[in-house]
Design a protein around this motif. Structure first.
Motif, PDB file in Angstrom:
ATOM      1  N   VAL A   8       0.703  36.448  13.979  1.00  0.00           N
ATOM      2  CA  VAL A   8       0.733  37.739  13.295  1.00  0.00           C
ATOM      3  C   VAL A   8       0.478  37.500  11.808  1.00  0.00           C
ATOM      4  N   TYR A   9       0.096  38.557  11.118  1.00  0.00           N
ATOM      5  CA  TYR A   9      -0.109  38.480   9.677  1.00  0.00           C
ATOM      6  C   TYR A   9       0.253  39.823   9.055  1.00  0.00           C
ATOM      7  N   ARG A  48      -7.025  41.262  14.074  1.00  0.00           N
ATOM      8  CA  ARG A  48      -7.104  42.713  14.244  1.00  0.00           C
ATOM      9  C   ARG A  48      -5.705  43.295  14.329  1.00  0.00           C
ATOM     10  N   ASP A  49      -5.475  44.350  13.592  1.00  0.00           N
ATOM     11  CA  ASP A  49      -4.230  45.115  13.661  1.00  0.00           C
ATOM     12  C   ASP A  49      -2.982  44.249  13.514  1.00  0.00           C
ATOM     13  N   GLY A  50      -3.015  43.293  12.592  1.00  0.00           N
ATOM     14  CA  GLY A  50      -1.844  42.476  12.321  1.00  0.00           C
ATOM     15  C   GLY A  50      -1.637  41.296  13.252  1.00  0.00           C
ATOM     16  N   GLU A  51      -2.584  41.045  14.164  1.00  0.00           N
ATOM     17  CA  GLU A  51      -2.487  39.908  15.073  1.00  0.00           C
ATOM     18  C   GLU A  51      -3.742  39.059  14.967  1.00  0.00           C
ATOM     19  N   TRP A  52      -3.617  37.754  15.209  1.00  0.00           N
ATOM     20  CA  TRP A  52      -4.766  36.851  15.199  1.00  0.00           C
ATOM     21  C   TRP A  52      -4.666  35.892  16.376  1.00  0.00           C
ATOM     22  N   GLN A  53      -5.805  35.296  16.714  1.00  0.00           N
ATOM     23  CA  GLN A  53      -5.834  34.303  17.791  1.00  0.00           C
ATOM     24  C   GLN A  53      -7.062  33.419  17.651  1.00  0.00           C
ATOM     25  N   VAL A  54      -6.958  32.212  18.180  1.00  0.00           N
ATOM     26  CA  VAL A  54      -8.079  31.280  18.208  1.00  0.00           C
ATOM     27  C   VAL A  54      -7.848  30.261  19.328  1.00  0.00           C
ATOM     28  N   VAL A  55      -8.921  29.838  19.975  1.00  0.00           N
ATOM     29  CA  VAL A  55      -8.832  28.783  20.978  1.00  0.00           C
ATOM     30  C   VAL A  55      -8.595  27.470  20.245  1.00  0.00           C
TER      31      VAL A  55
END
Length: 165
Positions: free
Chosen positions: A55-56, A89-96
């Motif tokens: 999250v961010y 997006r919308d306060g969340e992030w992700q990466v493999v």
């Protein structure tokens, strides 16, 4: 007709579909004050490929988020998927995130907020490594000043990932 297209190479398809796993997830309550990893959790054991999520806060919208892993060789390896930066997006992030070590190897999983210059450096570094098929990692002093560490956890590989990639 479809079978003939695939068997004659008229249709190009992705021969390798990457499978990723999702680790345990940290529950977040209240407002988010800094970019943070929510999966995997600190001291977790993970597969060779995982989806790292976090999250961010709204204030971090202009900075990119990069995940770097530091295995026992004390080098830093920026992680990316097809977009190079972490998806936000919308306060969340992700990466493999991909690991290549032995079973039980310890890794620091480090989250950086990066300005445009630092983000370009990480993207160019990954592109160069891919082109040369050589992934030497970065020394700490090579990480650009526009990348600021915001979170760090320790994780371990749950299986032998050496030579997987």
């Amino acid at each position: 007709m479809i079978y003939a297209s695939y068997s004659s190479d008229l249709v190009k398809y992705n021969g390798h579909i990457e499978q990723v796993s999702i680790g345990n997830k940290l529950k977040i309550t209240g407002p988010v004050k800094a970019a943070k990893v929510i999966s995997p959790v600190d001291k977790d054991s993970v597969d060779c490929r995982i989806l790292t999520m976090g999250v961010y806060p709204e204030l971090s919208e202009k900075n990119d988020i990069w995940v770097l892993i530091r295995p026992t060789d004390d080098r830093y390896y920026p992680q990316s998927d097809h977009t190079n930066t972490s998806y936000k997006r919308d306060g969340e992030w992700q990466v493999v995130t991909r690991f290549g070590g032995d079973k039980g190897e310890a890794y620091d999983l480090i989250i950086y907020e990066s300005d445009a210059t630092a983000s370009s450096f990480f993207s160019a570094t990954i592109a160069k490594w891919k082109e040369e098929d050589n992934y030497p990692g970065l020394k700490l002093e090579e990480i650009p000043s526009g990348a600021k560490e915001v979170d760090r956890i320790k994780i371990y590989t749950s299986k032998n990932c050496r030579g997987v990639f």
